[in-house]
Design an enzyme around this catalytic site. Structure first.
Site, PDB file in Angstrom:
ATOM      1  N   CYS A   1       0.843  -1.191  -0.232  1.00 57.82           N
ATOM      2  CA  CYS A   1       0.147  -0.025   0.287  1.00 57.82           C
ATOM      3  C   CYS A   1       0.669   1.311  -0.044  1.00 57.82           C
ATOM      4  CB  CYS A   1      -0.970   0.154   1.163  1.00 57.82           C
ATOM      5  SG  CYS A   1      -0.031  -0.119   2.661  1.00 57.82           S
TER       6      CYS A   1
ATOM      7  N   ASP B   1      -7.685   5.542  -1.516  1.00 60.00           N
ATOM      8  CA  ASP B   1      -7.228   4.337  -0.905  1.00 60.00           C
ATOM      9  C   ASP B   1      -6.877   3.028  -1.668  1.00 60.00           C
ATOM     10  OD1 ASP B   1      -6.971   2.101   0.902  1.00 60.00           O
ATOM     11  OD2 ASP B   1      -9.080   2.304   1.810  1.00 60.00           O
TER      12      ASP B   1
ATOM     13  N   HIS C   1      -6.043   0.065  -0.923  1.00 61.15           N
ATOM     14  CA  HIS C   1      -6.517  -1.183  -0.344  1.00 61.15           C
ATOM     15  C   HIS C   1      -7.657  -1.857  -1.016  1.00 61.15           C
ATOM     16  CE1 HIS C   1      -4.129   0.753   2.874  1.00 61.15           C
ATOM     17  NE2 HIS C   1      -3.660  -0.421   3.057  1.00 61.15           N
TER      18      HIS C   1
END
Length: 445
Positions: free
Chosen positions: A120, A334, A336
């Site tokens: 990430c 994001d 993820h």
């Protein structure tokens, strides 16, 4: 209570990779049933990965208040006006979104074909560099043409009475992308640079390879400071000769080093002006274990600057890419979300998975104090403006010591390595003359 306008209702529906399945018509019921089971299994595995790694859950979508302005990378939007809501939607959806991927060639030195669960920070670093490259390559104010038209996945933010027919006109994504072929070609070329295959100069394979010099391997956790230095090496080793990356040392930006890096210290025939544009990366720590609340105002001021290209940060062991804020809530992209790898070597490869339609936010209080702030300056004049604007933003904080400082001259490390590289002395005052020690600049309260 003032009703909130849901600007996050873009559904992410690409849970499976159609390329993994043969969906051609088949009269054999048993074969068709087997394919459907395989397709369902793929969807369930993808959904599980996305929930497992924390960024994408089944919670309700975050909402942005219509009564409060929202800041997105130096631009403020009043969401109470439909026109500005549309401008915000286009600007946010045009940001490049880098996420976990699966099914790419194994990373060097490992058998890993996915970065889910560990990559990430590198994905956040890719997004920051991508934003700098958008400002560097694309026309000013560029937005992805697909966001200019409403498609079946689009957010309905335009009031119906603004349309002549009373209903929003829906265009296919292919029709939308036919607009501005030159700009779209540059857009695709930029995305290709971040492709998940070894030759891509800013792809995951290349970043992992460069991280080995810092003792990192595929599967390890990367911090924001290490990610900044990896980006510097990647740009330096690429064929992008018109751009340079400078990483601040001990919360200090040495103007002499920046001018040497961007100026005419060596002849480069590929850059006619003799000046390289700059991506400035500043690793900082805004507290000890948690974010010091006195720095929140300063972080907001930095995100309000046009030269800011975002912040690599997030929560502990959970990297996010911060691009704006509304009140005391950070807006972020994001990484993820685990998606299938895209073969960017193919003509007209799909671009949808590289752009996010879901606005997400979190409280400033949850922000990890360790982060890297990014800025972009196209020209020398832009660099002067950047130094002035950032210094003002830093001095507006209630905290006694600024997050970082600009200092004239060169760092000691640069001076020791200057035998073969002549220095370019600054001609004007771009920051503080007096340099404090690194311990004074790196404040933990």
């Amino acid at each position: 209570m003032e009703p909130a306008d849901d600007l996050a209702s873009f559904e992410v529906v690409h849970l499976s990779n159609p390329g993994l399945l043969d969906l051609s018509a088949d009269d054999d019921g048993h074969v068709q049933q087997s394919k459907e089971k395989t397709k369902l299994k793929t969807k369930l595995v993808s959904a599980w990965n996305n929930v497992r790694y924390g960024g994408w859950s089944l919670k309700g979508k975050p909402r942005l208040s219509k009564s409060r302005p929202v800041c997105l990378l130096g631009q403020s939007y009043q969401l109470s006006y439909s026109g500005e809501r549309e401008c915000f939607r286009r600007a946010f959806s045009s940001l490049l979104w880098m996420t976990y991927r699966r099914g790419f060639p194994p990373l060097d030195g490992s058998a890993l074909g996915s970065d889910a669960g560990w990559g990430c920070m590198l994905r956040s670093a890719q997004m920051l560099l991508a934003q700098g490259l958008i400002l560097h390559i694309m026309p000013a104010g560029w937005t992805w043409p697909a966001t200019h038209h409403q498609t079946k996945d689009d957010l309905q933010v335009l009031d119906s009475h603004t349309q002549d027919s009373g209903k929003p006109r829906r265009l296919s994504l292919g029709t939308a992308l036919d607009c501005g072929s030159q700009e779209e070609s540059a857009h695709r070329r930029l995305v290709c640079w971040f492709g998940d295959h070894p030759p891509a100069p800013f792809g995951l394979h290349r970043l992992v390879e460069l991280g080995r010099a810092s003792g990192k391997r595929a599967g390890d956790w990367y911090g924001p400071a290490i990610a900044a230095h990896i980006l510097q090496k990647a740009v330096s080793a690429s064929e992008l000769s018109s751009l340079a990356v400078y990483v601040a040392q001990d919360c200090t930006v040495y103007i002499g080093d920046v001018l040497t890096l961007c100026g005419t210290s060596r002849v480069d025939q590929s850059v006619r002006s003799g000046w390289k544009s700059l991506v400035l990366l500043v690793p900082v720590r805004l507290g000890s274990d948690v974010l010091n609340p006195t720095y929140i105002h300063c972080v907001k001021r930095l995100l309000e600057l046009r030269c800011c290209v975002g912040i690599i940060g997030g929560k502990p062991k959970h990297s996010l890419f911060f691009v704006g804020f509304q009140d005391d809530q950070l807006i972020y992209l994001d990484p993820h979300y685990c998606q299938a790898a895209v073969d960017v070597k193919q003509d007209n490869f799909p671009l949808e998975s590289f752009h996010c339609k879901s606005v997400r936010k979190m409280s400033f209080s949850r922000m990890d104090p360790s982060c890297t702030v990014g800025f972009y300056a196209r020209s020398r004049d832009d660099l002067l403006t950047l130094c002035s604007d950032v210094t003002k933003a830093l001095s507006s904080s209630q905290e006694k010591y600024p997050i970082f400082t600009f200092v004239e001259g060169h760092s000691e490390e640069s001076a020791c390595a200057s035998d073969s590289v002549p220095h370019t002395e600054p001609t004007g005052r771009l920051g503080r003359v007096k340099k404090r020690s690194s311990m004074d600049d790196f404040v933990l309260l």
